[in-house]
Design a protein around this motif. Structure first.
Motif, mmCIF file in Angstrom:
data_model
loop_
_atom_site.group_PDB
_atom_site.id
_atom_site.type_symbol
_atom_site.label_atom_id
_atom_site.label_comp_id
_atom_site.label_asym_id
_atom_site.label_seq_id
_atom_site.Cartn_x
_atom_site.Cartn_y
_atom_site.Cartn_z
ATOM 1 N N THR A 101 1.023 -1.407 0.555
ATOM 2 C CA THR A 101 -0.391 0.271 -0.393
ATOM 3 C C THR A 101 1.094 0.894 -0.264
ATOM 4 O OG1 THR A 101 -0.238 -0.089 2.554
ATOM 5 C CG2 THR A 101 -2.358 -1.146 1.325
ATOM 6 N N SER A 102 0.675 1.649 -0.160
ATOM 7 C CA SER A 102 0.387 3.263 -0.159
ATOM 8 C C SER A 102 -0.251 5.068 -0.255
ATOM 9 C CB SER A 102 2.096 3.441 -1.808
ATOM 10 O OG SER A 102 1.033 4.186 -2.690
ATOM 11 N N ARG A 103 0.273 5.846 0.183
ATOM 12 C CA ARG A 103 -0.413 7.043 -0.340
ATOM 13 C C ARG A 103 0.313 7.707 -0.590
ATOM 14 N NH1 ARG A 103 -5.870 9.524 0.506
ATOM 15 N NH2 ARG A 103 -5.142 11.669 1.436
ATOM 16 N N ASP A 104 -0.356 8.832 -1.562
ATOM 17 C CA ASP A 104 -0.034 9.887 -1.716
ATOM 18 C C ASP A 104 -0.440 11.223 -1.640
ATOM 19 O OD1 ASP A 104 0.703 12.501 -3.425
ATOM 20 O OD2 ASP A 104 1.506 11.057 -5.594
ATOM 21 N N ASP A 105 -0.963 11.975 -0.290
ATOM 22 C CA ASP A 105 -1.136 12.972 0.685
ATOM 23 C C ASP A 105 -1.262 14.211 0.051
ATOM 24 O OD1 ASP A 105 -2.023 12.301 2.985
ATOM 25 O OD2 ASP A 105 -0.320 12.112 3.571
ATOM 26 N N SER A 106 -0.472 14.519 -1.262
ATOM 27 C CA SER A 106 -0.627 15.418 -2.356
ATOM 28 C C SER A 106 -1.526 14.943 -3.254
ATOM 29 C CB SER A 106 0.408 16.204 -2.847
ATOM 30 O OG SER A 106 1.001 15.189 -3.589
ATOM 31 N N ALA A 107 -1.509 14.337 -3.586
ATOM 32 C CA ALA A 107 -3.026 13.451 -4.633
ATOM 33 C C ALA A 107 -4.355 13.042 -4.254
ATOM 34 C CB ALA A 107 -2.098 12.821 -5.814
ATOM 35 N N LYS A 108 -4.057 13.082 -2.613
ATOM 36 C CA LYS A 108 -4.731 12.586 -1.966
ATOM 37 C C LYS A 108 -5.594 11.124 -2.185
ATOM 38 C CE LYS A 108 -6.764 16.834 -0.634
ATOM 39 N NZ LYS A 108 -5.072 16.701 0.349
ATOM 40 N N ILE A 109 -4.639 10.294 -2.736
ATOM 41 C CA ILE A 109 -4.924 8.933 -3.513
ATOM 42 C C ILE A 109 -3.617 8.171 -2.918
ATOM 43 C CG2 ILE A 109 -4.407 6.813 -5.192
ATOM 44 C CD1 ILE A 109 -4.988 9.612 -7.071
ATOM 45 N N THR A 110 -4.792 6.467 -1.796
ATOM 46 C CA THR A 110 -3.968 5.850 -1.643
ATOM 47 C C THR A 110 -3.992 4.735 -2.641
ATOM 48 O OG1 THR A 110 -4.969 6.393 0.675
ATOM 49 C CG2 THR A 110 -4.443 4.623 0.808
ATOM 50 N N ARG A 111 -3.198 3.924 -2.252
ATOM 51 C CA ARG A 111 -2.934 2.417 -3.418
ATOM 52 C C ARG A 111 -3.156 1.259 -2.617
ATOM 53 N NH1 ARG A 111 0.780 1.265 -8.074
ATOM 54 N NH2 ARG A 111 -0.629 -0.631 -9.075
ATOM 55 N N TYR A 112 -3.600 0.243 -3.665
ATOM 56 C CA TYR A 112 -4.182 -1.240 -2.326
ATOM 57 C C TYR A 112 -3.295 -2.262 -3.288
ATOM 58 C CZ TYR A 112 -6.570 1.428 1.295
ATOM 59 O OH TYR A 112 -7.182 2.836 1.497
ATOM 60 N N HIS A 113 -2.174 -2.593 -4.014
ATOM 61 C CA HIS A 113 -1.855 -3.823 -4.404
ATOM 62 C C HIS A 113 -1.953 -5.085 -3.751
ATOM 63 C CE1 HIS A 113 -0.680 -5.047 -8.351
ATOM 64 N NE2 HIS A 113 0.434 -5.981 -8.111
ATOM 65 N N ALA A 114 -3.326 -5.368 -3.905
ATOM 66 C CA ALA A 114 -3.047 -7.751 -3.622
ATOM 67 C C ALA A 114 -2.348 -8.550 -3.972
ATOM 68 C CB ALA A 114 -3.640 -7.644 -2.622
ATOM 69 N N VAL A 115 -1.716 -9.655 -4.140
ATOM 70 C CA VAL A 115 -2.058 -11.089 -4.444
ATOM 71 C C VAL A 115 -1.762 -11.698 -3.689
ATOM 72 C CG1 VAL A 115 -0.242 -12.412 -6.176
ATOM 73 C CG2 VAL A 115 -0.031 -10.179 -6.084
ATOM 74 N N ILE A 116 -2.719 -12.315 -4.584
ATOM 75 C CA ILE A 116 -3.354 -13.311 -3.209
ATOM 76 C C ILE A 116 -3.443 -15.090 -4.517
ATOM 77 C CG2 ILE A 116 -6.217 -13.928 -2.959
ATOM 78 C CD1 ILE A 116 -6.929 -11.360 -3.301
ATOM 79 N N PRO A 117 -2.898 -15.643 -3.809
ATOM 80 C CA PRO A 117 -2.215 -17.018 -4.626
ATOM 81 C C PRO A 117 -3.949 -17.223 -4.690
ATOM 82 C CG PRO A 117 -0.399 -17.086 -3.038
ATOM 83 C CD PRO A 117 -1.901 -15.403 -2.849
ATOM 84 N N ALA A 118 -3.617 -18.035 -5.942
ATOM 85 C CA ALA A 118 -5.073 -18.978 -6.616
ATOM 86 C C ALA A 118 -4.901 -20.233 -5.330
ATOM 87 C CB ALA A 118 -5.168 -20.109 -7.502
ATOM 88 N N THR A 119 -3.781 -20.804 -4.926
ATOM 89 C CA THR A 119 -4.012 -21.592 -3.812
ATOM 90 C C THR A 119 -3.917 -21.364 -2.414
ATOM 91 O OG1 THR A 119 -1.915 -21.586 -3.402
ATOM 92 C CG2 THR A 119 -2.070 -22.872 -5.194
ATOM 93 N N ALA A 120 -3.957 -20.182 -1.867
ATOM 94 C CA ALA A 120 -4.229 -19.819 -1.075
ATOM 95 C C ALA A 120 -6.112 -19.153 -0.704
ATOM 96 C CB ALA A 120 -4.135 -18.311 -0.745
ATOM 97 N N ILE A 121 -6.898 -19.703 -1.947
ATOM 98 C CA ILE A 121 -7.705 -19.820 -1.591
ATOM 99 C C ILE A 121 -9.162 -21.022 -2.568
ATOM 100 C CG2 ILE A 121 -8.082 -16.913 -1.298
ATOM 101 C CD1 ILE A 121 -9.350 -16.684 -4.719
#
Length: 145
Positions: free
Chosen positions: A76-96
């Motif tokens: 995750t990251s937060r850019d306060d000047s752009a007011k954007i929070t990014r969430y990047h998740a990799v969910i392995p197929a085997t996990a679910i």
């Protein structure tokens, strides 16, 4: 499964951890895989200290929520000047329990929680059927891999 969400939010607030992260700014995912008895419900959070945390509130019968959650790679990251929070998740197929060759569309929903005053004040979802307790997968959007 890769989930990449960018949220424009005037103020990012996440004072909670663990199972309580839904009470502030975070992303929730719900989906039901073929042959599974019920939905997965996962949370993606950018915590107050800048670290990322994935959690799993619900898993279908016979699936291990804690094990699945540990296998999720979340950045995750937060850019306060752009007011954007990014969430990047990799969910392995085997996990679910997703078959590597799955071709069938699945019911999927994504919800973004918003908090500016210490607790969730609103949320928005990409489809109905999520956010008010019961998961109504018949109302979710369908995605294919």
């Amino acid at each position: 499964m890769i989930v990449d969400v960018m949220v424009r939010d005037d103020k990012h607030e996440q004072p909670f951890t663990g199972q309580d992260v839904w009470k502030a700014d975070n992303v929730q995912l719900a989906f039901q895989l073929p042959g599974q008895s019920s939905c997965w419900e996962l949370g993606l959070s950018h915590l107050a200290d800048g670290t990322a945390q994935a959690c799993c509130w619900a898993a279908p019968k016979g699936q291990d929520a804690a094990r699945a959650c540990k296998q999720i790679t979340l950045q995750t990251s937060r850019d306060d000047s752009a007011k954007i929070t990014r969430y990047h998740a990799v969910i392995p197929a085997t996990a679910i329990g997703l078959a590597a060759d799955a071709q069938i569309p699945i019911p999927f929903n994504l919800l973004v929680n918003d908090s500016d005053a210490g607790t969730r004040e609103s949320f928005i979802a990409i489809a109905p059927g999520f956010g008010f307790g019961k998961h109504e997968t018949a109302l979710f959007t369908l995605i294919s891999f």
